[in-house]
Design a protein around this motif. Structure first.
Motif, PDB file in Angstrom:
ATOM      1  N   PRO A 220       0.830  -1.210   0.000  1.00 20.78           N
ATOM      2  CA  PRO A 220       0.000   0.000   0.000  1.00 20.78           C
ATOM      3  C   PRO A 220       0.866   1.261   0.000  1.00 20.78           C
ATOM      4  CG  PRO A 220      -0.663  -1.519   1.752  1.00 20.78           C
ATOM      5  CD  PRO A 220       0.634  -2.017   1.206  1.00 20.78           C
ATOM      6  N   VAL A 221       0.420   2.238  -0.778  1.00 12.85           N
ATOM      7  CA  VAL A 221       1.169   3.493  -0.930  1.00 12.85           C
ATOM      8  C   VAL A 221       0.478   4.590  -0.116  1.00 12.85           C
ATOM      9  CG1 VAL A 221       1.674   5.325  -2.616  1.00 12.85           C
ATOM     10  CG2 VAL A 221       2.033   2.916  -3.225  1.00 12.85           C
ATOM     11  N   PHE A 222       1.268   5.383   0.584  1.00 13.02           N
ATOM     12  CA  PHE A 222       0.699   6.494   1.363  1.00 13.02           C
ATOM     13  C   PHE A 222       1.284   7.817   0.881  1.00 13.02           C
ATOM     14  CE2 PHE A 222      -0.298   2.806   3.705  1.00 13.02           C
ATOM     15  CZ  PHE A 222      -1.562   3.091   4.185  1.00 13.02           C
ATOM     16  N   ILE A 223       0.382   8.725   0.579  1.00 15.95           N
ATOM     17  CA  ILE A 223       0.810  10.047   0.111  1.00 15.95           C
ATOM     18  C   ILE A 223       0.359  11.080   1.138  1.00 15.95           C
ATOM     19  CG2 ILE A 223       0.532  11.789  -1.692  1.00 15.95           C
ATOM     20  CD1 ILE A 223       0.219   9.508  -3.701  1.00 15.95           C
ATOM     21  N   ASN A 224       1.336  11.824   1.622  1.00 13.74           N
ATOM     22  CA  ASN A 224       1.055  12.859   2.620  1.00 13.74           C
ATOM     23  C   ASN A 224       0.497  14.099   1.907  1.00 13.74           C
ATOM     24  OD1 ASN A 224       1.072  14.770   4.609  1.00 13.74           O
ATOM     25  ND2 ASN A 224       3.300  14.704   4.984  1.00 13.74           N
ATOM     26  N   ALA A 225      -0.775  14.384   2.184  1.00 12.36           N
ATOM     27  CA  ALA A 225      -1.407  15.564   1.569  1.00 12.36           C
ATOM     28  C   ALA A 225      -1.385  16.748   2.532  1.00 12.36           C
ATOM     29  CB  ALA A 225      -2.839  15.211   1.181  1.00 12.36           C
ATOM     30  N   GLY A 226      -0.428  16.728   3.466  1.00 12.66           N
ATOM     31  CA  GLY A 226      -0.294  17.799   4.461  1.00 12.66           C
ATOM     32  C   GLY A 226      -0.560  17.231   5.841  1.00 12.66           C
ATOM     33  N   ASP A 227       0.475  17.246   6.708  1.00 10.36           N
ATOM     34  CA  ASP A 227       0.291  16.726   8.074  1.00 10.36           C
ATOM     35  C   ASP A 227       0.697  17.797   9.085  1.00 10.36           C
ATOM     36  OD1 ASP A 227       3.010  16.418   7.354  1.00 10.36           O
ATOM     37  OD2 ASP A 227       3.276  14.621   8.582  1.00 10.36           O
ATOM     38  N   GLY A 228      -0.308  18.440   9.659  1.00  8.89           N
ATOM     39  CA  GLY A 228      -0.071  19.468  10.675  1.00  8.89           C
ATOM     40  C   GLY A 228       0.883  20.527  10.175  1.00  8.89           C
ATOM     41  N   LYS A 229       1.897  20.823  10.988  1.00  6.37           N
ATOM     42  CA  LYS A 229       2.889  21.844  10.612  1.00  6.37           C
ATOM     43  C   LYS A 229       4.104  21.206   9.960  1.00  6.37           C
ATOM     44  CE  LYS A 229       3.822  23.701  14.696  1.00  6.37           C
ATOM     45  NZ  LYS A 229       3.123  22.877  15.672  1.00  6.37           N
ATOM     46  N   HIS A 230       4.011  19.923   9.638  1.00 10.21           N
ATOM     47  CA  HIS A 230       5.207  19.198   9.228  1.00 10.21           C
ATOM     48  C   HIS A 230       5.550  19.429   7.758  1.00 10.21           C
ATOM     49  CE1 HIS A 230       7.156  14.992   8.584  1.00 10.21           C
ATOM     50  NE2 HIS A 230       8.090  15.887   8.812  1.00 10.21           N
ATOM     51  N   GLU A 231       4.948  18.667   6.845  1.00  6.62           N
ATOM     52  CA  GLU A 231       5.328  18.772   5.422  1.00  6.62           C
ATOM     53  C   GLU A 231       4.102  18.682   4.517  1.00  6.62           C
ATOM     54  OE1 GLU A 231       8.486  17.413   3.257  1.00  6.62           O
ATOM     55  OE2 GLU A 231       9.932  17.265   4.894  1.00  6.62           O
ATOM     56  N   HIS A 232       4.299  19.101   3.283  1.00  3.74           N
ATOM     57  CA  HIS A 232       3.257  18.998   2.246  1.00  3.74           C
ATOM     58  C   HIS A 232       4.002  18.660   0.950  1.00  3.74           C
ATOM     59  CE1 HIS A 232      -0.307  19.531   0.017  1.00  3.74           C
ATOM     60  NE2 HIS A 232      -0.729  20.703   0.477  1.00  3.74           N
ATOM     61  N   PRO A 233       4.478  17.405   0.842  1.00  2.00           N
ATOM     62  CA  PRO A 233       5.403  17.081  -0.253  1.00  2.00           C
ATOM     63  C   PRO A 233       4.806  17.187  -1.653  1.00  2.00           C
ATOM     64  CG  PRO A 233       4.841  15.107   0.998  1.00  2.00           C
ATOM     65  CD  PRO A 233       4.284  16.263   1.768  1.00  2.00           C
ATOM     66  N   THR A 234       3.496  16.937  -1.823  1.00  2.00           N
ATOM     67  CA  THR A 234       2.977  17.036  -3.195  1.00  2.00           C
ATOM     68  C   THR A 234       2.845  18.501  -3.609  1.00  2.00           C
ATOM     69  OG1 THR A 234       0.614  16.922  -2.615  1.00  2.00           O
ATOM     70  CG2 THR A 234       1.749  14.829  -2.984  1.00  2.00           C
ATOM     71  N   GLN A 235       2.604  19.395  -2.630  1.00  2.00           N
ATOM     72  CA  GLN A 235       2.631  20.832  -2.946  1.00  2.00           C
ATOM     73  C   GLN A 235       4.051  21.226  -3.358  1.00  2.00           C
ATOM     74  OE1 GLN A 235      -0.018  23.211  -2.745  1.00  2.00           O
ATOM     75  NE2 GLN A 235       1.446  24.515  -3.790  1.00  2.00           N
ATOM     76  N   GLU A 236       5.031  20.641  -2.670  1.00  2.00           N
ATOM     77  CA  GLU A 236       6.419  20.948  -3.002  1.00  2.00           C
ATOM     78  C   GLU A 236       6.728  20.518  -4.442  1.00  2.00           C
ATOM     79  OE1 GLU A 236       8.577  22.749  -1.674  1.00  2.00           O
ATOM     80  OE2 GLU A 236      10.344  22.193  -2.842  1.00  2.00           O
ATOM     81  N   LEU A 237       6.195  19.371  -4.839  1.00  2.00           N
ATOM     82  CA  LEU A 237       6.428  18.913  -6.220  1.00  2.00           C
ATOM     83  C   LEU A 237       5.894  19.930  -7.217  1.00  2.00           C
ATOM     84  CD1 LEU A 237       5.529  15.090  -6.097  1.00  2.00           C
ATOM     85  CD2 LEU A 237       7.802  16.113  -6.259  1.00  2.00           C
ATOM     86  N   LEU A 238       4.651  20.377  -7.002  1.00  2.00           N
ATOM     87  CA  LEU A 238       4.085  21.296  -7.998  1.00  2.00           C
ATOM     88  C   LEU A 238       4.748  22.668  -7.919  1.00  2.00           C
ATOM     89  CD1 LEU A 238       1.576  23.525  -7.104  1.00  2.00           C
ATOM     90  CD2 LEU A 238       0.692  21.381  -6.243  1.00  2.00           C
ATOM     91  N   ASP A 239       5.218  23.058  -6.732  1.00  2.00           N
ATOM     92  CA  ASP A 239       5.944  24.327  -6.610  1.00  2.00           C
ATOM     93  C   ASP A 239       7.253  24.269  -7.399  1.00  2.00           C
ATOM     94  OD1 ASP A 239       3.953  25.164  -4.911  1.00  2.00           O
ATOM     95  OD2 ASP A 239       5.122  24.939  -3.071  1.00  2.00           O
ATOM     96  N   GLU A 240       7.997  23.176  -7.185  1.00  2.00           N
ATOM     97  CA  GLU A 240       9.278  23.047  -7.886  1.00  2.00           C
ATOM     98  C   GLU A 240       9.042  23.032  -9.395  1.00  2.00           C
ATOM     99  OE1 GLU A 240      11.449  19.629  -6.367  1.00  2.00           O
ATOM    100  OE2 GLU A 240      11.097  20.285  -4.318  1.00  2.00           O
ATOM    101  N   TYR A 241       8.023  22.284  -9.803  1.00  2.00           N
ATOM    102  CA  TYR A 241       7.725  22.221 -11.233  1.00  2.00           C
ATOM    103  C   TYR A 241       7.434  23.632 -11.768  1.00  2.00           C
ATOM    104  CZ  TYR A 241       5.676  21.130 -15.689  1.00  2.00           C
ATOM    105  OH  TYR A 241       5.427  21.093 -17.038  1.00  2.00           O
ATOM    106  N   SER A 242       6.642  24.399 -11.027  1.00  2.00           N
ATOM    107  CA  SER A 242       6.257  25.746 -11.482  1.00  2.00           C
ATOM    108  C   SER A 242       7.464  26.675 -11.549  1.00  2.00           C
ATOM    109  CB  SER A 242       5.187  26.330 -10.549  1.00  2.00           C
ATOM    110  OG  SER A 242       4.094  25.445 -10.467  1.00  2.00           O
TER     111      SER A 242
END
Ligand code: CP
Length: 524
Positions: free
Chosen positions: A141-163
């Protein structure tokens, strides 16, 4: 073999720089295929399996992340389920692991989770892999963090870097960026501490008043990653500096996460991080503004009059969210990614020894410490917190007595001075001690740098010198101090704490990333 299939994305560092660049190349290809009407190419990205289960579980509000993932899952012609968390058995006190194990058992492969609880996806990645194994599910099973508290938001980071890349002609040599706003609570900017390593040279200007400043651990991480980092208290102060970034990344003040004291100052805080028309002439040419959004309709930190100007980079950034997430789902499903060429990875160094037995060959001197001579049988722990203040050493020895279970024995402890004038703690206990490797590891974790003398018949039979272990786990009295962390006992999820040593010799929680000194990782 597909390198991406079955991989989870809990923090941005879970994907290497080369893997992210590959993902971005695929996003470019997909966007081009759609723009050119190349249906065959576009369809080659699709999972195209109505039985392939993707689950969205959002325990905090969202528009962009949730809806872009929903649209991405629909692009893939996969089975998408949105869990209704308001009337789930979470309300009957069910744990995260029982909940998600259950959903894995219904043939769901990918879970997209937003939660206030930090580190929840890392915990579930480990827990549900074991469930899948023992129940013969035949997939990871795959888990994708869509934002956890004040910690990280890695998929937002992906789209930010891409942009950023898209707006900068795909150049990865140099990035100069200003991060503006609530850098304390903003998980999107926390992901940048590792994410921006995509560029060879990075200059980061942090613009936030003290109350919303970037936590020290992320600044340290940025510096360890070689970024040039400077802090400013407000946009107006920043613009007095001659070297202004051409990329500005705004984050929203997260009032819902702030205490009453800070809320009383909200107008003043907002003013310091809100862009004003009078600042326009001070921006360098070709500046672009970005924002993970949402933007507050009453108090926007990027005012709406900027929407129609070339500064507007946030709309394309938001659109990129869906394409980046389509590609991410395709990769972790194993649909695409076969042609990824693995980069040369530096060979892992063998972990150094963190418990060293001092034998006659490696003993520096034949002298014994002042506590050793009076004991016929027992242990002497010496050099505790050498160089620190006597009151700190005394306080720490109280913790050590408990951690090492030394309270039930005859003996004592005191603060002494070494020949070099530095203070150090000494604990001695009388009796026969047969310490296991695990117990000596506890000692290394609780007091790195100390020495342990095991004395029998008036002789030092064995002597060990301890160093900071690279990883500390598997002790029931370890605890991350972050109450929002999945491994903190206040969460009642029964997740054992685990810590990794940082380059600056502190300990980072394996789940929420909070950094501790070794004095803070055992329950007090
Ligand atoms: N950028 C972002 O996470 O937006 P949402 O909260 O709307 O998902």
């Amino acid at each position: 073999m597909n390198r991406f299939k079955g991989r989870s994305l809990c923090v941005i560092d879970d994907f290497s720089k080369e893997e992210r660049l590959y993902l971005f190349r695929k996003v470019r290809e997909l966007k081009k295929a759609i723009k050119d009407g190349d249906d065959e190419k576009r369809d080659s990205f699709r999972i195209n399996d109505p039985d392939f289960g993707i689950y969205e579980v959002f325990l905090e509000d969202s528009t962009r992340t949730k809806e872009s993932f929903r649209n991405a899952a629909e692009f893939h012609h996969a089975k998408l389920t949105e869990m209704s968390t308001d009337n789930s058995s979470f309300n009957k006190g069910e744990s995260y692991s029982d909940t998600f194990n259950t959903l894995c058992g219904y043939n769901n492969r990918i879970f997209i989770i937003r939660s206030k609880v930090e580190g929840v996806t890392r915990h579930l990645q480990e827990e549900c892999a074991r469930y899948a194994e023992r129940n013969g599910l035949g997939f990871t099973p795959v888990f994708i963090n869509a934002g956890d508290g004040k910690h990280e938001h890695p998929t937002q980071e992906l789209l930010d870097e891409y942009s950023f890349l898209e707006d900068n002609d795909w150049n990865t040599d140099y990035l100069h960026i200003a991060l503006v706003g609530d850098l304390f609570h903003g998980r999107t900017v926390h992901s940048k501490a590792d994410g921006l390593t995509l560029w060879s040279k990075v200059k980061v200007d942090l613009i936030a008043p003290e109350e919303l400043a970037m936590p020290e651990a992320y600044i340290t991480k940025m510096k360890e990653n070689g970024f040039d980092v400077t802090e400013y208290p407000s946009i107006s102060e920043y613009l007095k500096n001659g070297d202004v970034a051409n990329k500005w990344y705004f984050t929203r003040p997260q009032l819902e996460r702030m205490g009453e004291k800070i809320l009383q100052k909200q107008d003043e805080l907002r003013k310091s991080i809100t862009f004003r028309e009078e600042f326009m002439s001070l921006l360098p040419e070709n500046t672009k503004f970005y924002h993970p959004l949402p933007r507050h309709k009453v108090h926007p930190t990027i005012p709406t009059f900027l929407d129609e100007t070339p500064l507007n980079g946030w709309e394309k950034q938001s659109i990129n969210g869906m394409y980046t997430r389509i590609v991410l789902l395709g990769l972790v499903a194993g649909k695409i990614g076969d042609d990824f060429v693995e980069e040369e990875r530096p060979e892992r160094k063998n972990e150094e020894e963190w418990i060293v037995e001092v034998t006659p060959e490696n003993k520096k001197t034949r002298e014994v410490s002042e506590g050793v001579n009076p004991i016929r049988n027992g242990i002497v722990i010496d050099h505790i917190l050498k160089g620190e203040l006597p009151e700190d050493i005394r306080r720490h020895m109280i913790l050590m007595r408990r951690v090492m279970g030394l309270d039930g024995y005859k003996g004592g402890e005191w603060v002494s001075q070494s020949k070099d004038g530095k203070y150090k703690g000494i604990i001695f206990r009388v009796g026969h001690f047969d310490l296991s490797k695990k117990e000596i590891k506890r000692l290394a974790a609780a007091a790195p740098g100390c020495t342990l003398n095991i004395i029998e018949d008036g002789e030092v039979k064995r002597k060990y010198r301890t160093h900071m272990p690279p990883r500390i786990y598997n002790f029931s009295d370890l605890m991350c101090t972050n109450e929002a962390c999945i491994s903190n006992e206040s969460q009642s999820e029964h997740v054992g704490a685990m810590f990794y040593r940082t380059p600056d010799n502190r300990y980072k929680c394996a789940y929420c990333g909070r950094v501790h000194t070794f004095k803070e990782i055992f329950k007090h």
